[in-house]
Write a protein that holds these residues in place. Structure first.
Motif, PDB file in Angstrom:
ATOM      1  N   ALA A   9       0.823  -1.105  -0.064  1.00 64.80           N
ATOM      2  CA  ALA A   9       0.076  -0.004  -0.111  1.00 64.80           C
ATOM      3  C   ALA A   9       0.887   1.249   0.016  1.00 64.80           C
ATOM      4  CB  ALA A   9      -1.034   0.194   1.190  1.00 64.80           C
ATOM      5  N   GLU A  10       2.301   1.084   0.529  1.00 61.21           N
ATOM      6  CA  GLU A  10       3.042   2.192   0.486  1.00 61.21           C
ATOM      7  C   GLU A  10       4.071   2.409  -0.854  1.00 61.21           C
ATOM      8  OE1 GLU A  10       3.576   3.153   5.300  1.00 61.21           O
ATOM      9  OE2 GLU A  10       4.723   1.391   4.252  1.00 61.21           O
ATOM     10  N   ILE A  11       3.875   1.495  -1.471  1.00 62.80           N
ATOM     11  CA  ILE A  11       4.772   1.375  -2.739  1.00 62.80           C
ATOM     12  C   ILE A  11       4.063   2.294  -3.764  1.00 62.80           C
ATOM     13  CG2 ILE A  11       6.248   0.323  -4.399  1.00 62.80           C
ATOM     14  CD1 ILE A  11       7.197  -0.414  -1.321  1.00 62.80           C
ATOM     15  N   GLU A  12       4.713   3.188  -4.391  1.00 65.78           N
ATOM     16  CA  GLU A  12       3.983   4.129  -5.441  1.00 65.78           C
ATOM     17  C   GLU A  12       4.779   3.816  -6.751  1.00 65.78           C
ATOM     18  OE1 GLU A  12       4.657   8.135  -4.206  1.00 65.78           O
ATOM     19  OE2 GLU A  12       4.069   7.185  -2.066  1.00 65.78           O
ATOM     20  N   PRO A  13       4.002   3.947  -7.754  1.00 65.58           N
ATOM     21  CA  PRO A  13       4.656   3.717  -9.131  1.00 65.58           C
ATOM     22  C   PRO A  13       5.087   4.906  -9.581  1.00 65.58           C
ATOM     23  CG  PRO A  13       2.189   4.150  -9.335  1.00 65.58           C
ATOM     24  CD  PRO A  13       2.268   4.186  -7.671  1.00 65.58           C
ATOM     25  N   PHE A  14       6.121   4.880 -10.316  1.00 62.26           N
ATOM     26  CA  PHE A  14       6.728   6.091 -11.017  1.00 62.26           C
ATOM     27  C   PHE A  14       5.682   6.655 -11.810  1.00 62.26           C
ATOM     28  CE2 PHE A  14      11.546   5.437 -11.495  1.00 62.26           C
ATOM     29  CZ  PHE A  14      12.009   6.718 -10.750  1.00 62.26           C
ATOM     30  N   HIS A  15       5.314   7.993 -11.490  1.00 54.05           N
ATOM     31  CA  HIS A  15       4.127   8.941 -12.430  1.00 54.05           C
ATOM     32  C   HIS A  15       4.784   8.883 -13.810  1.00 54.05           C
ATOM     33  CE1 HIS A  15       1.883   9.568  -8.798  1.00 54.05           C
ATOM     34  NE2 HIS A  15       3.243   9.831  -8.318  1.00 54.05           N
ATOM     35  N   CYS A 127      13.060   6.053  -5.487  1.00 51.91           N
ATOM     36  CA  CYS A 127      13.050   4.666  -5.096  1.00 51.91           C
ATOM     37  C   CYS A 127      13.679   4.268  -3.804  1.00 51.91           C
ATOM     38  CB  CYS A 127      13.817   3.553  -6.302  1.00 51.91           C
ATOM     39  SG  CYS A 127      13.319   4.032  -7.895  1.00 51.91           S
ATOM     40  N   ASN A 128      14.586   5.207  -3.405  1.00 57.90           N
ATOM     41  CA  ASN A 128      14.713   5.051  -2.079  1.00 57.90           C
ATOM     42  C   ASN A 128      13.959   4.849  -1.130  1.00 57.90           C
ATOM     43  OD1 ASN A 128      17.665   5.740  -2.873  1.00 57.90           O
ATOM     44  ND2 ASN A 128      17.481   7.682  -2.781  1.00 57.90           N
ATOM     45  N   ARG A 129      12.829   5.765  -1.223  1.00 55.96           N
ATOM     46  CA  ARG A 129      11.968   5.608   0.093  1.00 55.96           C
ATOM     47  C   ARG A 129      11.023   4.030  -0.170  1.00 55.96           C
ATOM     48  NH1 ARG A 129       9.684   9.676  -2.859  1.00 55.96           N
ATOM     49  NH2 ARG A 129       7.475   9.577  -3.536  1.00 55.96           N
ATOM     50  N   HIS A 130      11.094   3.659  -1.433  1.00 54.34           N
ATOM     51  CA  HIS A 130      10.315   2.466  -1.396  1.00 54.34           C
ATOM     52  C   HIS A 130      10.994   1.377  -1.133  1.00 54.34           C
ATOM     53  CE1 HIS A 130       7.851   5.247  -4.139  1.00 54.34           C
ATOM     54  NE2 HIS A 130       6.948   5.199  -3.219  1.00 54.34           N
ATOM     55  N   ILE A 131      12.137   1.470  -1.630  1.00 55.57           N
ATOM     56  CA  ILE A 131      13.165  -0.067  -1.000  1.00 55.57           C
ATOM     57  C   ILE A 131      13.440   0.131   0.515  1.00 55.57           C
ATOM     58  CG2 ILE A 131      15.760  -0.594  -0.990  1.00 55.57           C
ATOM     59  CD1 ILE A 131      16.044   0.795  -3.844  1.00 55.57           C
ATOM     60  N   LEU A 132      13.457   1.082   1.133  1.00 59.51           N
ATOM     61  CA  LEU A 132      13.482   1.250   2.569  1.00 59.51           C
ATOM     62  C   LEU A 132      12.027   0.750   3.183  1.00 59.51           C
ATOM     63  CD1 LEU A 132      14.521   4.948   3.640  1.00 59.51           C
ATOM     64  CD2 LEU A 132      15.078   2.608   4.721  1.00 59.51           C
ATOM     65  N   GLY A 359       7.865  17.235 -10.941  1.00 58.53           N
ATOM     66  CA  GLY A 359       8.368  17.076  -9.767  1.00 58.53           C
ATOM     67  C   GLY A 359       7.785  16.338  -8.943  1.00 58.53           C
ATOM     68  N   VAL A 360       6.638  15.930  -9.147  1.00 56.00           N
ATOM     69  CA  VAL A 360       5.799  14.861  -8.106  1.00 56.00           C
ATOM     70  C   VAL A 360       6.614  13.540  -8.067  1.00 56.00           C
ATOM     71  CG1 VAL A 360       4.416  14.130 -10.031  1.00 56.00           C
ATOM     72  CG2 VAL A 360       3.443  13.755  -7.840  1.00 56.00           C
ATOM     73  N   ASP A 361       7.400  13.117  -9.029  1.00 54.91           N
ATOM     74  CA  ASP A 361       8.182  11.929  -9.086  1.00 54.91           C
ATOM     75  C   ASP A 361       9.308  12.090  -8.052  1.00 54.91           C
ATOM     76  OD1 ASP A 361       7.179   9.679 -10.340  1.00 54.91           O
ATOM     77  OD2 ASP A 361       7.604  10.653 -12.298  1.00 54.91           O
ATOM     78  N   PHE A 362       9.657  13.277  -7.601  1.00 54.16           N
ATOM     79  CA  PHE A 362      10.587  13.093  -6.795  1.00 54.16           C
ATOM     80  C   PHE A 362      10.509  13.557  -5.181  1.00 54.16           C
ATOM     81  CE2 PHE A 362      11.929  14.138 -11.096  1.00 54.16           C
ATOM     82  CZ  PHE A 362      12.697  13.309 -11.258  1.00 54.16           C
TER      83      PHE A 362
END
Ligand SMILES: Cc1ncc(COP(=O)(O)O)c(C=O)c1O
Length: 404
Positions: A9-15, A127-132, A359-362
């Motif tokens: 639920a916390e992993i977002e796609p790349f917009h 990706c850093n926050r999603h890997i974490l 910017g939303v991707d970052f």
């Protein structure tokens, strides 16, 4: 039954993928799209690397290697640190990985306790926050801006450090801004992490692709120190993807503090077995003088593109707010042109055929005001893009639609 783990639920796609899909659709309809959203070099892998990999496959080097990589490649990387950066990094501390992505996965698998908090720059590599999160850590964003050249400062790190904070991850050159940390800044950040008894990770994936201010455009590598020089307790992430132009080969490396080498090895034995064997044989040729000569001429070309594109975008009304001394990105403030960079990126794609990353991707730090242009296409195409954007905003200005 569909029941993914709660963390999904916390992993977002790349917009930007949505944008890329649309760009491909438009291309299929015959539209000419200029790709400035792509975070990879447009150059092919240098021939000596490709030839070495092909030879290796022909000679039957197609089986697993040592988990931490071919000893000869670890040695070659170690020599590279000595020759280019003047630092002594023993091969025994180097793990060859499946790209910087593989290195980041292994680092957080090794270090992130469940619920531990990690400080990340915002904007930053998403990706850093999603890997974490995959390893049950918690990202804590530090908003960074032009006042600190989009890098976290020691004061901010102290301010955001909580009892549950376990470490700090920075990137130099950074994505999406291309900004560098000086060695003094890196040392200061490392000292705060030491004070707090935390880990310090530096992502140097764009190292090599640097064009520091005041440096003459020559084909010898500029003197940009590696964070390795700031201490052997720092985790250094690197990759063959960007400077060596091997994105699809999936090969990177990590310099590990001595005490953790065995832990990373145990994890890698279980998670990946080993990095790609043909890619490793190819990479053995990455440090040859003839390969470096090719890479340096391409670095100059990237620099030339940056120097062309930055003023061209500024003339249109984008503001280059980060000092882009590395990577191949220009992170622009587009608030004079729109209050919604996501909608702008979609409109630019539809109406001009120029694809850029909103910017939303970052991250969450005023993403609506920012847009990233990658100069991963040749100068003629960049000129064409600037032309199309200029005409688009002129039309908008004439119809009074800017800011809509
Ligand atoms: C800052 C940063 N780190 C890591 C990566 C992952 O790269 P790779 O896995 O191809 O080495 C990227 C890719 O764009 C990046 O921008």
């Amino acid at each position: 039954m569909y029941r993914p783990a709660a963390r999904l639920a916390e992993i977002e796609p790349f917009h930007v993928v949505e944008l890329l899909t649309r760009a491909r659709q438009l291309e299929a309809e015959g539209r000419d799209i200029i790709h400035m959203e792509v975070g990879e070099p447009d150059f092919p892998t240098p021939d000596p690397i490709a030839e070495a990999a092909i030879d290796a496959i022909r000679q039957g080097h197609t089986r697993y290697t040592e988990t931490l990589g071919l000893p000869a490649l670890r040695e070659a990387i170690s020599r590279f640190y000595g020759e280019r950066y003047g630092v002594d990094v023993p091969a025994g501390r180097i793990a060859v990985t499946n790209g910087a992505s593989g290195a980041l996965n292994l680092a957080f698998a090794c270090l992130a306790e469940s619920g531990s908090q990690w400080l990340l720059a915002d904007p930053g590599y998403p990706c850093n926050r999603h890997i974490l999160r995959t390893f049950s850590g918690r990202p804590q964003n530090i908003p960074v801006g032009p006042e600190s050249n989009f890098q976290p400062t020691p004061d901010q790190v102290r301010q955001y450090w909580q009892p549950e904070t376990a470490g700090l991850l920075v990137a130099s050159p950074a994505n999406p801004t291309g900004t560098l940390l000086s060695l003094d800044d890196t040392r200061a950040l490392a000292n705060v992490c030491r004070e707090k008894n935390g880990h310090f990770l530096v992502d140097e994936i764009y190292h090599g692709l640097t064009y520091p201010e005041g440096d003459a455009p020559t084909d010898t590598p500029p003197d940009v120190p590696s964070a390795c020089a700031a201490g052997d307790d720092i985790w250094i992430i690197n990759s063959f993807s960007k400077y060596f132009q091997m994105t699809g080969w999936r090969l990177g490396w990590m310099v590990i503090p001595e005490a953790y080498v065995r832990d990373v090895e145990k994890l890698a034995q279980n998670l990946t077995l080993c990095p790609s064997t043909p890619a490793q044989y190819g990479a053995l040729a990455a440090f040859l003088p003839e390969t470096i000569a090719i890479l340096e001429s391409r670095r100059l070309e990237f620099r030339h593109r940056r120097d062309f594109l930055a003023p061209a975008l500024e003339r249109i009304g984008f503001r280059i707010i980060a000092r882009p001394e590395g990577a191949f990105y220009l992170y622009c403030d587009c608030s004079a042109l729109t209050d919604d960079s996501f909608t702008l990126a979609r409109r630019l794609l539809e109406e001009t055929g120029v694809a850029a990353t909103p910017g939303v991707d970052f991250g969450f730090n005023a993403p609506e005001k920012h847009i990233r242009f990658a100069y991963t296409t040749n100068i003629e195409r960049l000129a064409e893009a600037a032309d199309r954007l200029g005409r688009y905003f002129n039309r908008q200005g004439q119809s009074g639609a800017i800011g809509a």
